[in-house]
Design a protein around this motif. Structure first.
Motif, PDB file in Angstrom:
ATOM      1  N   LYS A  59      57.482 -24.139  27.240  1.00 14.19           N
ATOM      2  CA  LYS A  59      58.437 -24.983  27.951  1.00 14.19           C
ATOM      3  C   LYS A  59      59.131 -24.191  29.045  1.00 14.19           C
ATOM      4  O   LYS A  59      59.156 -22.967  29.017  1.00 14.19           O
ATOM      5  N   LEU A  60      59.672 -24.913  30.003  1.00 12.63           N
ATOM      6  CA  LEU A  60      60.329 -24.289  31.150  1.00 12.63           C
ATOM      7  C   LEU A  60      61.605 -25.071  31.453  1.00 12.63           C
ATOM      8  O   LEU A  60      61.561 -26.267  31.709  1.00 12.63           O
ATOM      9  N   ASP A  61      62.740 -24.382  31.416  1.00 11.66           N
ATOM     10  CA  ASP A  61      64.018 -25.047  31.671  1.00 11.66           C
ATOM     11  C   ASP A  61      64.642 -24.608  32.997  1.00 11.66           C
ATOM     12  O   ASP A  61      65.776 -24.955  33.297  1.00 11.66           O
ATOM     13  N   VAL A  62      63.899 -23.849  33.776  1.00 17.81           N
ATOM     14  CA  VAL A  62      64.440 -23.306  35.030  1.00 17.81           C
ATOM     15  C   VAL A  62      64.434 -24.365  36.121  1.00 17.81           C
ATOM     16  O   VAL A  62      63.461 -25.079  36.311  1.00 17.81           O
ATOM     17  N   LYS A  63      65.534 -24.471  36.851  1.00 20.04           N
ATOM     18  CA  LYS A  63      65.615 -25.405  37.988  1.00 20.04           C
ATOM     19  C   LYS A  63      65.948 -24.691  39.296  1.00 20.04           C
ATOM     20  O   LYS A  63      65.765 -25.238  40.370  1.00 20.04           O
ATOM     21  N   ASP A  64      66.463 -23.459  39.183  1.00 14.16           N
ATOM     22  CA  ASP A  64      66.839 -22.701  40.374  1.00 14.16           C
ATOM     23  C   ASP A  64      65.604 -22.411  41.231  1.00 14.16           C
ATOM     24  O   ASP A  64      64.616 -21.846  40.726  1.00 14.16           O
ATOM     25  N   TYR A  88      54.082 -29.224  36.996  1.00 18.66           N
ATOM     26  CA  TYR A  88      53.618 -29.921  38.196  1.00 18.66           C
ATOM     27  C   TYR A  88      54.343 -31.260  38.347  1.00 18.66           C
ATOM     28  O   TYR A  88      54.769 -31.637  39.435  1.00 18.66           O
ATOM     29  N   GLN A  89      54.460 -31.970  37.226  1.00 15.38           N
ATOM     30  CA  GLN A  89      55.127 -33.272  37.265  1.00 15.38           C
ATOM     31  C   GLN A  89      56.590 -33.108  37.700  1.00 15.38           C
ATOM     32  O   GLN A  89      57.102 -33.872  38.531  1.00 15.38           O
ATOM     33  N   GLN A  90      57.258 -32.097  37.183  1.00 22.07           N
ATOM     34  CA  GLN A  90      58.656 -31.832  37.535  1.00 22.07           C
ATOM     35  C   GLN A  90      58.785 -31.482  39.020  1.00 22.07           C
ATOM     36  O   GLN A  90      59.669 -31.986  39.727  1.00 22.07           O
ATOM     37  N   LEU A  91      57.885 -30.618  39.525  1.00 21.57           N
ATOM     38  CA  LEU A  91      57.956 -30.181  40.916  1.00 21.57           C
ATOM     39  C   LEU A  91      57.660 -31.327  41.880  1.00 21.57           C
ATOM     40  O   LEU A  91      58.324 -31.484  42.912  1.00 21.57           O
ATOM     41  N   ILE A  92      56.671 -32.141  41.531  1.00 21.72           N
ATOM     42  CA  ILE A  92      56.279 -33.239  42.419  1.00 21.72           C
ATOM     43  C   ILE A  92      57.337 -34.337  42.428  1.00 21.72           C
ATOM     44  O   ILE A  92      57.622 -34.936  43.469  1.00 21.72           O
ATOM     45  N   PHE A 115      47.566 -40.725  40.897  1.00 23.63           N
ATOM     46  CA  PHE A 115      47.843 -41.494  42.120  1.00 23.63           C
ATOM     47  C   PHE A 115      49.298 -41.305  42.561  1.00 23.63           C
ATOM     48  O   PHE A 115      49.581 -41.076  43.740  1.00 23.63           O
ATOM     49  N   GLU A 116      50.223 -41.369  41.622  1.00 26.06           N
ATOM     50  CA  GLU A 116      51.636 -41.213  41.963  1.00 26.06           C
ATOM     51  C   GLU A 116      51.919 -39.816  42.506  1.00 26.06           C
ATOM     52  O   GLU A 116      52.668 -39.651  43.474  1.00 26.06           O
ATOM     53  N   HIS A 117      51.317 -38.805  41.874  1.00 27.16           N
ATOM     54  CA  HIS A 117      51.552 -37.436  42.330  1.00 27.16           C
ATOM     55  C   HIS A 117      51.048 -37.232  43.760  1.00 27.16           C
ATOM     56  O   HIS A 117      51.750 -36.647  44.601  1.00 27.16           O
ATOM     57  N   LEU A 174      53.017 -25.813  45.218  1.00 27.72           N
ATOM     58  CA  LEU A 174      53.959 -26.884  44.878  1.00 27.72           C
ATOM     59  C   LEU A 174      55.410 -26.413  44.916  1.00 27.72           C
ATOM     60  O   LEU A 174      56.323 -27.228  44.997  1.00 27.72           O
ATOM     61  N   VAL A 175      55.620 -25.099  44.888  1.00 32.97           N
ATOM     62  CA  VAL A 175      56.969 -24.553  44.989  1.00 32.97           C
ATOM     63  C   VAL A 175      57.301 -24.170  46.436  1.00 32.97           C
ATOM     64  O   VAL A 175      58.377 -24.475  46.939  1.00 32.97           O
ATOM     65  N   GLU A 176      56.339 -23.525  47.127  1.00 30.61           N
ATOM     66  CA  GLU A 176      56.624 -22.939  48.440  1.00 30.61           C
ATOM     67  C   GLU A 176      56.053 -23.718  49.615  1.00 30.61           C
ATOM     68  O   GLU A 176      56.469 -23.517  50.752  1.00 30.61           O
ATOM     69  N   GLY A 177      55.064 -24.577  49.371  1.00 30.68           N
ATOM     70  CA  GLY A 177      54.566 -25.423  50.438  1.00 30.68           C
ATOM     71  C   GLY A 177      53.369 -24.891  51.209  1.00 30.68           C
ATOM     72  O   GLY A 177      52.690 -23.952  50.800  1.00 30.68           O
TER      73      GLY A 177
END
Length: 578
Positions: A26-31, A55-59, A152-154, A233-236
């Motif tokens: 699991k990952l709880d980091v948001k910074d 991936y779902q969280q980042l997208i 499709f949503e992503h 997905l983080v840096e573009g």
């Protein structure tokens, strides 16, 4: 299997070590800073389910248009027929430009799901006109989707991103083509050895670089591409440039190790060079790990995202001015210089091609146009100005009486000199460079490009102090160092070298003395000397090390007599064909 919710499309027998989940769950980091660090470290790379959730969280965090199609839209449109239509019934849209769906580690019948998702995307995003990356991006995200609707949503959110200055997927030919030009600019600056190899090997450098996105999105093995996606997905978008440059560096190293240096004058068909690079990238897993690839990519001291965006916009503007906004037959850049019609008394056609490989990519579709030559127009500075004013950029070529050949690429119209009145004032941008061809071939760029720590950017000033750029009238520069060196700012705030020097905090004005001219001389480069100083009769000159380009003297002697001087402009080859 714990990953079945996010692995129903995956052929686990093809996943190798990625099939055995380990590491954190699991990952709880948001910074954002911490996320960037963890993405580069591969924190979630060994746990398929965690990777899918990240991936779902980042997208979901991507800012999008108010109306962006989601999973429910897909289910409403596609009904209960998911996965039941045959592949042949669902062709890919024309805007993918013939790009096939890479299977990666998908089940054979999962490729049909990719076709279905892209078909639905085409209906929901009618503005997409050119998007060759879409099949690979869709196939990748399907590995980490619970169903087609989620995939499709992503993808929809990637396409609908509306954050200012942030790009994720090219959706027009103009954006795609300018990205190829931008990659060429970056390769030229950050991978000079690899770029030199491509120039020496391929008949058409632009054609080779046109495949740069395909190297990353399509040719890279899945294990490597998944690590790239972690960071993307983080840096573009900038990550894609980094990885492609790293691949180019590794390709050159492999060619050098195999003794693959081309013979003088021997060039391959560009399609063959493209195929060689593609084959190398596809087989990269046998010699280079995903982490090693990313390590190389992030060791490149690349421009900031802001700089790359500005460079991309500049290239887009250049294409728009040429009327290139939709796909058309690609021109062979080497043919823009026709050896049967090119005639110079200073350089050969081959030497001019070599110089052409140094110029910014947006001028690649231009052909050289002789504006001024002392053999025809005489040794007069007034006639020099009369023939070259109104042209931007220009190329200055000099042959000395000792048979040395040197010159400069000058980014700005010589008419700019008039802004300083009778004072000899410097102007121009950081795209200027000086070079020598004989006795040996070497280019010297703006010193700030090689040593960005010399400058930090500021916003453009609303007014300029013309005295700042004043040059001594005798052609020699004194040390104009500023009394206080400003601390370097965050490099992410630096601006690009094609902007004027006023956009930068410089620790010395000497580092921004590009070009200057008045009634009795022309100068290129300043600070502790001039790279080139030519007198008013275009007869005598001097060359020395200068701070702006950090170059050695460009000729065998510091004082020289001009045998011949030429100035070339850049004629729009597209316009000349009309």
């Amino acid at each position: 299997m714990a990953e079945e919710d996010y692995g129903c499309f995956v052929d686990w027998t093809q996943m190798g070590d990625l099939a055995n989940s380990s590491g954190p769950s699991k990952l709880d980091v948001k910074d954002p800073v911490e996320l960037k660090k963890l993405a580069r470290q591969g924190h979630w790379a060994k746990n398929h389910k965690l990777r899918a959730q990240v991936y779902q969280q980042l997208i979901k965090a991507i800012p999008c248009r108010t109306v962006t199609p989601d999973a429910e839209v897909y289910r409403d449109l596609m009904g209960d027929n998911t996965g039941k239509k045959a592949l042949s019934v669902i062709p890919l849209p024309d805007f993918v430009d013939g790009s096939a769906v890479p299977r990666y580690c998908l089940k054979a019948d999962s490729v049909t799901a990719v076709h279905r998702v892209i078909s639905c995307l085409a209906g929901q995003f009618p503005d997409i006109s050119h998007c060759p990356a879409l099949p690979a991006m869709t196939a990748l995200l399907l590995h980490f989707s619970a169903d087609e609707a989620q995939c499709f949503e992503h993808i929809s959110r990637l396409l609908a991103c509306n954050e200012p200055g942030r790009r994720l997927v090219d959706q027009t030919f103009l954006a795609y083509e300018s990205s190829c030009m931008t990659f060429g600019d970056l390769a030229n600056k950050y991978c000079p050895a690899a770029h030199k190899l491509i120039v020496a090997t391929a008949q058409d450098v632009v054609e080779v670089y046109s495949g740069w996105q395909r190297w990353v999105l399509g040719d890279l093995p899945f294990s490597h591409m998944a690590r790239v996606l972690d960071v993307f997905l983080v840096e573009g978008y900038k990550v894609l440039y980094r990885v492609a440059l790293a691949l180019l560096k590794f390709y050159r190293k492999q060619k050098a190790g195999a003794g693959g240096q081309p013979s003088e004058g021997q060039k391959q068909d560009s399609a063959e060079v493209k195929a060689e690079i593609q084959a190398f990238v596809k087989a990269i897993g046998s010699s280079i790990t995903p982490d090693k690839l990313l390590e190389k990519a992030f060791s490149i001291r690349l421009f900031s995202r802001k700089e790359i965006t500005l460079l991309q916009l500049t290239n887009e503007k250049s294409l728009q001015q040429k009327g290139i906004t939709v796909k058309q037959k690609r021109r062979n850049v080497q043919l823009a210089l026709n050896p049967d019609t090119f005639s110079s008394e200073v350089v050969s056609a081959k030497e001019m091609r070599d110089i052409w490989s140094w110029i910014p990519e947006r001028f690649a579709l231009c052909e050289p146009q002789l504006l001024f030559t002392t053999s025809t127009h005489g040794c007069s500075l007034n006639r020099f100005y009369a023939h070259v004013e109104g042209y931007e950029p220009t190329l200055l070529l000099i042959r000395t009486c000792d048979a040395d050949v040197c010159g400069a690429f000058l980014s700005t119209d010589w008419e700019e000199r008039k802004r300083g009145g009778n004072k000899l004032s410097f102007f121009g941008t950081g795209e200027c460079f000086v070079f020598r061809l004989k006795p040996e071939m070497e280019r010297y760029e703006w010193v700030v490009i090689r040593h960005p720590e010399l400058a930090s950017s500021i916003k453009a000033q609303s007014s300029e102090d013309p005295a700042e750029d004043e040059a001594p009238t005798d052609g020699q520069n004194s040390d104009n160092s500023l009394p206080v060196e400003r601390p370097a700012a965050d490099p992410s705030n630096r601006l690009s070298p094609f902007l004027s020097a006023r956009h930068f905090h410089l620790n010395s004005r000497n580092t921004s003395m590009f070009m200057a001219g008045n009634f009795d001389s022309i100068i290129v480069g300043g600070g502790e000397g001039n790279a080139l100083y030519i007198d008013g009769e275009l007869n005598h000159g001097r060359t020395a090390r200068c701070t702006t380009f950090d170059n050695p003297p460009l000729c065998s002697t510091e004082s020289f007599q001009v045998a011949l001087l030429e100035v070339w402009g850049f004629q729009d080859a597209m316009a000349s064909d009309r």
